[in-house]
Design an enzyme around this catalytic site. Structure first.
Site, PDB file in Angstrom:
ATOM      1  N   LYS A  18     -34.498   3.341  27.616  1.00 21.68           N
ATOM      2  CA  LYS A  18     -34.343   1.889  27.786  1.00 21.68           C
ATOM      3  C   LYS A  18     -33.777   1.228  26.539  1.00 21.68           C
ATOM      4  O   LYS A  18     -32.856   0.452  26.609  1.00 21.68           O
ATOM      5  CB  LYS A  18     -35.710   1.217  28.029  1.00 21.68           C
ATOM      6  CG  LYS A  18     -36.312   1.432  29.366  1.00 21.68           C
ATOM      7  CD  LYS A  18     -37.514   0.500  29.572  1.00 21.68           C
ATOM      8  CE  LYS A  18     -38.586   0.622  28.507  1.00 21.68           C
ATOM      9  NZ  LYS A  18     -39.275   1.893  28.440  1.00 21.68           N
ATOM     10  N   ARG A  93     -44.176  -5.415  31.793  1.00 17.11           N
ATOM     11  CA  ARG A  93     -44.762  -4.079  31.902  1.00 17.11           C
ATOM     12  C   ARG A  93     -45.903  -4.044  32.909  1.00 17.11           C
ATOM     13  O   ARG A  93     -46.512  -3.003  33.092  1.00 17.11           O
ATOM     14  CB  ARG A  93     -45.288  -3.658  30.543  1.00 17.11           C
ATOM     15  CG  ARG A  93     -44.397  -2.587  29.867  1.00 17.11           C
ATOM     16  CD  ARG A  93     -45.044  -2.255  28.576  1.00 17.11           C
ATOM     17  NE  ARG A  93     -44.694  -1.030  27.951  1.00 17.11           N
ATOM     18  CZ  ARG A  93     -43.774  -0.881  27.010  1.00 17.11           C
ATOM     19  NH1 ARG A  93     -42.978  -1.862  26.698  1.00 17.11           N
ATOM     20  NH2 ARG A  93     -43.642   0.274  26.401  1.00 17.11           N
ATOM     21  N   ARG A 132     -38.450  12.390  18.488  1.00 17.68           N
ATOM     22  CA  ARG A 132     -37.666  11.163  18.364  1.00 17.68           C
ATOM     23  C   ARG A 132     -37.759  10.607  16.938  1.00 17.68           C
ATOM     24  O   ARG A 132     -38.825  10.557  16.341  1.00 17.68           O
ATOM     25  CB  ARG A 132     -38.231  10.150  19.365  1.00 17.68           C
ATOM     26  CG  ARG A 132     -37.575   8.814  19.306  1.00 17.68           C
ATOM     27  CD  ARG A 132     -37.739   8.090  20.597  1.00 17.68           C
ATOM     28  NE  ARG A 132     -39.013   7.405  20.700  1.00 17.68           N
ATOM     29  CZ  ARG A 132     -39.263   6.470  21.628  1.00 17.68           C
ATOM     30  NH1 ARG A 132     -38.344   6.168  22.517  1.00 17.68           N
ATOM     31  NH2 ARG A 132     -40.422   5.873  21.674  1.00 17.68           N
ATOM     32  N   ARG A 165     -42.088   7.107  14.950  1.00 15.21           N
ATOM     33  CA  ARG A 165     -43.061   6.081  15.300  1.00 15.21           C
ATOM     34  C   ARG A 165     -44.472   6.647  15.297  1.00 15.21           C
ATOM     35  O   ARG A 165     -44.706   7.760  15.750  1.00 15.21           O
ATOM     36  CB  ARG A 165     -42.748   5.532  16.702  1.00 15.21           C
ATOM     37  CG  ARG A 165     -41.691   4.480  16.668  1.00 15.21           C
ATOM     38  CD  ARG A 165     -41.246   4.077  18.043  1.00 15.21           C
ATOM     39  NE  ARG A 165     -42.336   3.822  18.981  1.00 15.21           N
ATOM     40  CZ  ARG A 165     -42.144   3.221  20.157  1.00 15.21           C
ATOM     41  NH1 ARG A 165     -40.945   2.812  20.493  1.00 15.21           N
ATOM     42  NH2 ARG A 165     -43.148   3.030  20.977  1.00 15.21           N
ATOM     43  N   ARG A 176     -49.410   6.626  26.710  1.00 18.86           N
ATOM     44  CA  ARG A 176     -48.375   5.656  27.063  1.00 18.86           C
ATOM     45  C   ARG A 176     -47.764   5.974  28.429  1.00 18.86           C
ATOM     46  O   ARG A 176     -47.460   5.076  29.212  1.00 18.86           O
ATOM     47  CB  ARG A 176     -47.292   5.624  25.979  1.00 18.86           C
ATOM     48  CG  ARG A 176     -47.781   4.892  24.722  1.00 18.86           C
ATOM     49  CD  ARG A 176     -46.930   5.195  23.508  1.00 18.86           C
ATOM     50  NE  ARG A 176     -45.557   4.840  23.679  1.00 18.86           N
ATOM     51  CZ  ARG A 176     -44.526   5.484  23.114  1.00 18.86           C
ATOM     52  NH1 ARG A 176     -44.753   6.530  22.323  1.00 18.86           N
ATOM     53  NH2 ARG A 176     -43.311   5.091  23.302  1.00 18.86           N
TER      54      ARG A 176
END
Ligand code: AMP
Length: 225
Positions: A18, A93, A132, A165, A176
């Site tokens: 996204k 969300r 990531r 992160r 998540r």
């Protein structure tokens, strides 16, 4: 479209791409890009109640309470750079946030025009999220295997430092994803029922997925004038 302004929501699980795609499309269509996760992370350098609350929930992989999130987004969309339209990335969300957004836009004679749902398998999401790296300066994401930077630890675009992160750990990633499937995935139906959903296959290179999104948005906007 809502007059001259365009409101597009990017929907998809954590790791669906996204952020990457929303930033590209916002640039291409000249729209403001509002990423609630980035807003919360950006607030961390400030000593405020919002920053403390956001940190607490983000570290657990849970949603920041709606009152805080909705207020932050409504303030953000009233800024002058949002007048031409917005790409929402990571918001709404859950149902309450979706309804709050609809209500706020309706109050100004506007509406969510399209919702781009980036579809990626759960197996691929897990692979993408572990590995990531993100630029501290411009937020461009990289991946150790799929899209490594030219120089290790440095952003190709701006030379900024890359970091992982705090909520990309295995445990938090699982949480998540669980939150996504229990709270956010129902928005797919919410927007489909309103004729706003554009489903885009999210596997493939960043360029391939980006072209798919831009093509389907252009087709949609050409159809609706
Ligand atoms: P993201 O960068 O979109 O993956 O978001 C990172 C974290 O920020 C999430 O796991 C939540 O804790 C928080 N967050 C981001 N957007 C929202 C939202 N719309 N509602 C509640 N919490 C959010």
């Amino acid at each position: 479209m809502s007059g001259d302004s365009v409101y597009i929501v990017f929907l998809g699980a954590p790791g669906a791409g996204k952020g990457t795609q929303a930033a590209r499309v916002a640039e291409e269509l000249n729209l403001a890009h509002i990423a609630t996760g980035d807003l919360f992370r950006g607030a961390q350098s400030l000593d405020t109640e919002l920053a403390r609350q956001a940190k607490y929930y983000m570290e657990k992989g849970e949603l920041v309470p709606d009152e805080i999130t909705i207020q932050m987004v409504l303030e953000r969309i009233s800024a002058p750079d949002c007048e031409g339209g917005v790409i929402f990335d990571g918001f709404p969300r859950n149902l309450k946030q979706a309804e709050a957004l609809d209500e706020a836009l309706e109050g100004q004679g506007k509406t969510v025009d399209k919702v781009v749902y980036i579809k990626v398998s759960e197996e691929e999401l897990l692979k993408r999220l572990s590995g990531r790296w993100i630029c501290r300066n411009c937020q461009t994401p990289y991946h150790e295997v799929n899209s490594p930077p030219e120089v290790r630890g440095r952003c190709d675009r701006c030379g900024g430092e890359l970091y992982q992160r705090a909520d990309d750990t295995v445990e938090t990633v699982k949480k998540r994803l669980q939150v996504y499937f229990s709270e956010t995935a129902s928005l797919i139906e919410y927007y489909a029922l309103r004729g706003k959903l554009l489903e885009v296959e999210g596997e493939g290179s960043v360029d391939e997925v980006g072209s798919r999104i831009v093509e389907s948005l252009k087709e949609e906007f050409a159809r609706s004038g």
